[in-house]
Write an enzyme that holds these catalytic residues in place. Structure first.
Site, PDB file in Angstrom:
ATOM      1  N   TYR A 140       0.861  -1.097   0.052  1.00  0.00           N
ATOM      2  CA  TYR A 140      -0.127   0.005   0.044  1.00  0.00           C
ATOM      3  C   TYR A 140       0.927   1.272   0.036  1.00  0.00           C
ATOM      4  O   TYR A 140       0.413   2.290  -0.514  1.00  0.00           O
ATOM      5  CB  TYR A 140      -0.921   0.101   1.277  1.00  0.00           C
ATOM      6  CG  TYR A 140      -2.075  -0.639   1.385  1.00  0.00           C
ATOM      7  CD1 TYR A 140      -2.257  -2.220   0.913  1.00  0.00           C
ATOM      8  CD2 TYR A 140      -3.418   0.143   1.295  1.00  0.00           C
ATOM      9  CE1 TYR A 140      -3.592  -2.738   0.746  1.00  0.00           C
ATOM     10  CE2 TYR A 140      -4.794  -0.580   1.379  1.00  0.00           C
ATOM     11  CZ  TYR A 140      -4.805  -1.996   0.819  1.00  0.00           C
ATOM     12  OH  TYR A 140      -5.839  -2.476   0.750  1.00  0.00           O
ATOM     13  N   LYS A 187       2.984 -15.309   2.108  1.00  0.00           N
ATOM     14  CA  LYS A 187       3.394 -15.870   1.102  1.00  0.00           C
ATOM     15  C   LYS A 187       4.759 -16.188   1.027  1.00  0.00           C
ATOM     16  O   LYS A 187       5.496 -15.653   0.275  1.00  0.00           O
ATOM     17  CB  LYS A 187       2.750 -15.165  -0.312  1.00  0.00           C
ATOM     18  CG  LYS A 187       2.959 -15.790  -1.617  1.00  0.00           C
ATOM     19  CD  LYS A 187       1.831 -16.938  -1.623  1.00  0.00           C
ATOM     20  CE  LYS A 187       1.917 -17.504  -3.168  1.00  0.00           C
ATOM     21  NZ  LYS A 187       1.260 -18.912  -2.912  1.00  0.00           N
ATOM     22  N   ASP A 219      -2.832 -18.391   0.089  1.00  0.00           N
ATOM     23  CA  ASP A 219      -3.966 -19.245  -0.793  1.00  0.00           C
ATOM     24  C   ASP A 219      -4.714 -19.979   0.050  1.00  0.00           C
ATOM     25  O   ASP A 219      -5.766 -20.363   0.140  1.00  0.00           O
ATOM     26  CB  ASP A 219      -3.191 -19.706  -1.745  1.00  0.00           C
ATOM     27  CG  ASP A 219      -1.690 -20.172  -1.760  1.00  0.00           C
ATOM     28  OD1 ASP A 219      -1.467 -20.046  -0.532  1.00  0.00           O
ATOM     29  OD2 ASP A 219      -1.220 -20.825  -2.524  1.00  0.00           O
ATOM     30  N   ASP A 243      -6.275  -6.936   4.248  1.00  0.00           N
ATOM     31  CA  ASP A 243      -7.570  -6.378   3.450  1.00  0.00           C
ATOM     32  C   ASP A 243      -8.413  -7.532   2.784  1.00  0.00           C
ATOM     33  O   ASP A 243      -9.725  -7.343   3.125  1.00  0.00           O
ATOM     34  CB  ASP A 243      -7.003  -5.467   2.378  1.00  0.00           C
ATOM     35  CG  ASP A 243      -7.917  -4.624   1.694  1.00  0.00           C
ATOM     36  OD1 ASP A 243      -9.137  -4.066   2.507  1.00  0.00           O
ATOM     37  OD2 ASP A 243      -7.989  -4.448   0.487  1.00  0.00           O
TER      38      ASP A 243
HETATM   39  C1  IPM Z   1     -10.398  -1.270   4.137  1.00  0.00           C
HETATM   40  C2  IPM Z   1     -10.676  -0.500   2.886  1.00  0.00           C
HETATM   41  C3  IPM Z   1      -9.503   0.296   2.407  1.00  0.00           C
HETATM   42  C4  IPM Z   1      -8.323  -0.314   2.583  1.00  0.00           C
HETATM   43  C5  IPM Z   1      -9.633   1.453   1.102  1.00  0.00           C
HETATM   44  C6  IPM Z   1     -10.859   2.080   1.008  1.00  0.00           C
HETATM   45  C7  IPM Z   1      -8.448   2.160   0.803  1.00  0.00           C
HETATM   46  O1  IPM Z   1     -10.720  -1.316   1.764  1.00  0.00           O
HETATM   47  O2  IPM Z   1     -10.250  -0.076   5.367  1.00  0.00           O
HETATM   48  O3  IPM Z   1     -10.114  -2.395   4.149  1.00  0.00           O
HETATM   49  O4  IPM Z   1      -7.707  -0.907   1.517  1.00  0.00           O
HETATM   50  O5  IPM Z   1      -7.619  -0.492   3.395  1.00  0.00           O
HETATM   51 MN    MN Z   2     -11.033  -3.422   2.559  1.00  0.00          MN
END
Ligand code: IPM
Ligand code: MN
Length: 352
Positions: A140, A187, A219, A243
């Site tokens: 991210y 992974k 996975d 996520d």
């Molecule tokens: C979450 C959301 C966020 C993330 C998005 C909106 C950036 O999906 O909080 O899970 O990916 O962290």
């Molecule tokens: Mn999310």
């Protein structure tokens, strides 16, 4: 108790679910004599429109000064083609980073009375696990961009030992007061960052001899969450895997709209449902407010308001038992609106 709460409604269904949550929090403050002081601040698409910035400094300042931040949701397809750093989602990532919210706690709560999950009922008995998702590192936040006239793109995934250690410690501590099991999901058969995660987490585990540590590839974990979800206690994982796994886990409960989270790290904290902005439902009064309301319940726990938290959770349970539910978890014809769910929970807290 006086508490200053920064409120970010955000985009899509954010304002609707936040409205119900504030209503519920107000019923708690009336019933228990607290003084919750809210400050509404802008982020996401509204902030892009007003300040050309999805996370203005002013918003960050408020968040850093308050006792807690309550967050709705962020994301608007209108800005999908904005440049890097200028999408609504970038605002949320920036805030998480600025507040040092490296540890995102996502409890997977299955409501026994709710019959909405497509998973067989017998697999859901005794499901009770929490995802510890790293929130300020990994793919991210790595270097990203385009080259070759836009025909080639990259996102770097980087983790330092320190970033892994600090969330690792939190996960082991949490396991201590639970079923004493940590599962690291990674992974490591492919990724070097995952191999570092394993090294660091194994080292930490030496200080926690009572905690059982095991490892699963992402996975395999994605499959086991569906096939045998009760085997998990604490799932510890990186930003991206966390996520994905949290949305998948919501299938066990029946709806993404039900699940809360707390994002923490140092001394700052933010509470955010795990769902996105669900733009198709915006303004329709059909979004499930429970994920956001339960995030507020995690906030009450953080404030040390345990009676209040229990009362709120009992009210939520009761709304589900009485089938006062939004259409994501009940037949549309029998469903209640976002507002009616909020009203029911509010009244329950005030009068029961
Ligand atoms: C979450 C959301 C966020 C993330 C998005 C909106 C950036 O999906 O909080 O899970 O990916 O962290
Ligand atoms: Mn999310």
């Amino acid at each position: 108790m006086i508490k200053n709460i920064s409120v970010i409604e955000g985009d899509g269904i954010g304002p609707e679910v936040i409205r119900q949550t504030i209503k519920v929090l107000n019923s708690i403050s009336i019933k228990y004599g607290h003084d919750f002081r809210y400050k509404n601040i802008l982020a996401g698409s509204k902030a892009i429109e007003k300040f050309s910035d999805p996370m203005p400094e002013e918003t960050i300042d408020h968040c850093l000064k308050s006792d807690a931040v309550l967050f709705g949701s962020i994301g608007d397809p209108k800005y999908d083609h904005n440049p890097i750093g200028m999408r609504p989602e970038d605002g949320l990532l920036k805030l998480r980073k600025k507040m040092n919210l490296y540890c995102n706690i996502r409890p997977i709560i299955v409501f026994p009375k709710l019959d909405k999950s497509p998973i067989k009922k017998e697999l859901l008995k005794e499901v009770n696990f929490i995802i510890y998702r790293e929130l300020t590192g990994g793919i991210y936040f790595g270097k990203k961009g385009r080259c070759k006239n836009g025909n080639k793109a990259y996102d770097h995934c980087v983790y330092s030992k320190k970033e892994i250690e600090r969330i690792g410690e939190k996960a082991f501590k949490a396991a201590f007061s639970r079923k004493k099991k940590v599962t690291l999901v990674d992974k490591a058969n492919v990724l070097e960052t995952s191999r570092l995660w394993r090294e660091v987490i194994k080292e930490i585990s030496l200080d926690y001899p009572d905690i059982c540590l095991d490892f699963l590839y992402i996975d395999n974990a994605s499959m086991q969450i569906i096939m045998n979800p009760k085997k998990f206690d604490i799932i510890l994982t990186d930003n991206m895997f966390g996520d994905i796994l949290s949305d998948e886990s919501s299938v066990l409960t029946g709806s993404l709209g039900l699940l809360p989270s707390a994002s923490t790290g140092g001394d700052k904290i933010m509470f955010e449902p795990i769902h996105g902005s669900y733009p198709q439902a915006k303004g329709k009064n059909i979004a499930n407010p429970i994920g956001c309301i339960l995030s507020a319940s995690m906030m009450l726990e953080h404030f040390g308001m345990y009676k209040e938290k229990n009362h709120l959770e009992k009210a939520v349970q009761n709304s589900i038992e009485k089938k006062i539910c939004t259409p994501d978890i009940i037949d549309y014809k029998l469903s209640s609106t976002t507002e009616e769910v909020g009203d029911y929970i509010e009244k329950y807290i005030l009068y029961q």
